[in-house]
Design an enzyme around this catalytic site. Sequence first.
Site, PDB file in Angstrom:
ATOM      1  N   HIS A 128       0.812  -1.219   0.000  1.00 33.85           N
ATOM      2  CA  HIS A 128       0.000   0.000   0.000  1.00 33.85           C
ATOM      3  C   HIS A 128       0.848   1.272   0.000  1.00 33.85           C
ATOM      4  CE1 HIS A 128      -3.523  -2.545   1.785  1.00 33.85           C
ATOM      5  NE2 HIS A 128      -3.352  -2.729   0.498  1.00 33.85           N
ATOM      6  N   CYS A 150       4.969  12.629  -7.589  1.00 39.06           N
ATOM      7  CA  CYS A 150       4.533  13.781  -8.388  1.00 39.06           C
ATOM      8  C   CYS A 150       3.342  13.411  -9.269  1.00 39.06           C
ATOM      9  CB  CYS A 150       5.697  14.270  -9.253  1.00 39.06           C
ATOM     10  SG  CYS A 150       5.204  15.636 -10.318  1.00 39.06           S
ATOM     11  N   GLY A 192      -1.377  -9.580  12.372  1.00 41.39           N
ATOM     12  CA  GLY A 192      -1.937  -8.257  12.662  1.00 41.39           C
ATOM     13  C   GLY A 192      -2.768  -7.657  11.552  1.00 41.39           C
ATOM     14  N   ASN A 211      -2.665 -12.860  15.971  1.00 43.86           N
ATOM     15  CA  ASN A 211      -3.625 -11.758  16.111  1.00 43.86           C
ATOM     16  C   ASN A 211      -4.409 -11.990  17.400  1.00 43.86           C
ATOM     17  OD1 ASN A 211      -5.812  -9.902  15.761  1.00 43.86           O
ATOM     18  ND2 ASN A 211      -5.560 -10.019  13.536  1.00 43.86           N
TER      19      ASN A 211
HETATM   20  P1  OAD Z   1      -7.022  -3.314  10.525  1.00 47.67           P
HETATM   21  O1  OAD Z   1      -7.108  -2.119  11.375  1.00 47.67           O
HETATM   22  O2  OAD Z   1      -8.180  -3.634   9.665  1.00 47.67           O
HETATM   23  O3  OAD Z   1      -6.749  -4.585  11.425  1.00 47.67           O
HETATM   24  C1  OAD Z   1      -5.755  -4.574  12.423  1.00 47.67           C
HETATM   25  C2  OAD Z   1      -5.668  -5.962  13.013  1.00 47.67           C
HETATM   26  O4  OAD Z   1      -4.605  -5.960  13.945  1.00 47.67           O
HETATM   27  C3  OAD Z   1      -6.929  -6.429  13.752  1.00 47.67           C
HETATM   28  O5  OAD Z   1      -7.295  -7.719  13.316  1.00 47.67           O
HETATM   29  C4  OAD Z   1      -6.467  -6.469  15.224  1.00 47.67           C
HETATM   30  O6  OAD Z   1      -7.084  -7.509  15.992  1.00 47.67           O
HETATM   31  C5  OAD Z   1      -4.988  -6.736  15.058  1.00 47.67           C
HETATM   32  N1  OAD Z   1      -4.137  -6.329  16.192  1.00 47.67           N
HETATM   33  C6  OAD Z   1      -4.324  -5.318  17.076  1.00 47.67           C
HETATM   34  N2  OAD Z   1      -3.302  -5.252  17.948  1.00 47.67           N
HETATM   35  C7  OAD Z   1      -2.438  -6.240  17.626  1.00 47.67           C
HETATM   36  C8  OAD Z   1      -1.195  -6.685  18.150  1.00 47.67           C
HETATM   37  N3  OAD Z   1      -0.613  -6.094  19.190  1.00 47.67           N
HETATM   38  N4  OAD Z   1      -0.589  -7.743  17.558  1.00 47.67           N
HETATM   39  C9  OAD Z   1      -1.153  -8.342  16.475  1.00 47.67           C
HETATM   40  N5  OAD Z   1      -2.330  -7.967  15.937  1.00 47.67           N
HETATM   41  C10 OAD Z   1      -2.966  -6.926  16.497  1.00 47.67           C
HETATM   42  O7  OAD Z   1      -5.669  -3.161   9.670  1.00 47.67           O
HETATM   43  P2  OAD Z   1      -5.229  -3.913   8.341  1.00 47.67           P
HETATM   44  O8  OAD Z   1      -5.757  -5.296   8.305  1.00 47.67           O
HETATM   45  O9  OAD Z   1      -3.784  -3.728   8.210  1.00 47.67           O
HETATM   46  O10 OAD Z   1      -5.144   0.368   3.607  1.00 47.67           O
HETATM   47  O11 OAD Z   1      -5.980  -3.041   7.253  1.00 47.67           O
HETATM   48  C11 OAD Z   1      -5.683  -3.250   5.907  1.00 47.67           C
HETATM   49  C12 OAD Z   1      -5.725  -1.976   5.119  1.00 47.67           C
HETATM   50  O12 OAD Z   1      -6.953  -1.284   5.371  1.00 47.67           O
HETATM   51  C13 OAD Z   1      -4.666  -0.976   5.507  1.00 47.67           C
HETATM   52  O13 OAD Z   1      -3.433  -1.228   4.890  1.00 47.67           O
HETATM   53  C14 OAD Z   1      -5.266   0.312   5.030  1.00 47.67           C
HETATM   54  C15 OAD Z   1      -6.691   0.136   5.450  1.00 47.67           C
HETATM   55  O14 OAD Z   1      -7.636   0.791   4.682  1.00 47.67           O
HETATM   56  C16 OAD Z   1      -4.731   1.503   3.021  1.00 47.67           C
HETATM   57  O15 OAD Z   1      -4.579   2.541   3.629  1.00 47.67           O
HETATM   58  C17 OAD Z   1      -4.514   1.406   1.553  1.00 47.67           C
END
Ligand code: OAD
Length: 256
Positions: free
Chosen positions: A116, A124, A197, A223
């Site tokens: 991402h 730019c 995560g 997770n």
């Molecule tokens: P999310 O916010 O959707 O999910 C975060 C995950 O991390 C959840 O399942 C939590 O349970 C877990 N979590 C929290 N604390 C943790 C810890 N200490 N150790 C391990 N896991 C933990 O984030 P993403 O799945 O990364 O895209 O979201 C994917 C994409 O959605 C992001 O890259 C972003 C967003 O829109 C863009 O910005 C393009």
Amino acid sequence: MVAIKYEKFKPNSRIAVLTGAGISAESGIPTFRGEGGLWRNFSFEELATPAAFQKDPVLVWEWYNMRRDICGQSEPNPGHEAIAELESIFSEFHLFTQNVDNLHARAGSKKITELHGNIFIGRCLGCNKLTPLPISNKISNKNSIQNLNENEGPPICDGCSNMLRPHILWFGESYDTQMLDQAAEFLSKSDIIFVIGTSGNVSVPVQLANLAINNGAYSIEINPEPSSLSKRVDISIRAKSGEALPEILKKIKSSI
Ligand code: OAD
């Protein structure tokens, strides 16, 4: 509780790691969904789409400046460090991250695909040139552009004077196809995949993880909460990655 099958790890195993915002949660960087998540407090339609940038580039830059400052002032945690060390053990290793925070690289990871983008890079709108952005408005960086301060809005390309946008994949945009082909090539032949995560709400990263799983990779999720991938993986470790990964690393090292 089901235990990880450490006997599956061989020195020549091909290891894939997919991370999401949860790996950086213990560094103090907000995740997107769940309690305190960015998308609970901010509207992605107003901040993370090409239309939002066209409508109000100053607002979008201010939001990314704020997030970049948080990332720049955060430190990699033991989870990032364990992944970097894992890379040094296996010659066939690749990390795919959905995170834009640069913490994996700062922890020492080298074989990284940032699915991402990266919040410390501007791109730019005119010539696509990539420009490093300051780590934080409190930390000076000689190699980065000087005209980016809070509230100043979009910085300008030093090549063609067009506006820069954050080098981040926004909602409604397509992934780079070459990057995806290379990821698919690695993942479809992986022996082991860690899914760490991520809530598994974004389809392309989920499809990449499924590619490894469908091709027989031994799959380990880390997770504290269930995700959309929990039912697909061989084993789910319900723990924080910064606590679980150093332990797992220790056991991998003693078993190979
Ligand atoms: P999310 O916010 O959707 O999910 C975060 C995950 O991390 C959840 O399942 C939590 O349970 C877990 N979590 C929290 N604390 C943790 C810890 N200490 N150790 C391990 N896991 C933990 O984030 P993403 O799945 O990364 O895209 O979201 C994917 C994409 O959605 C992001 O890259 C972003 C967003 O829109 C863009 O910005 C393009």
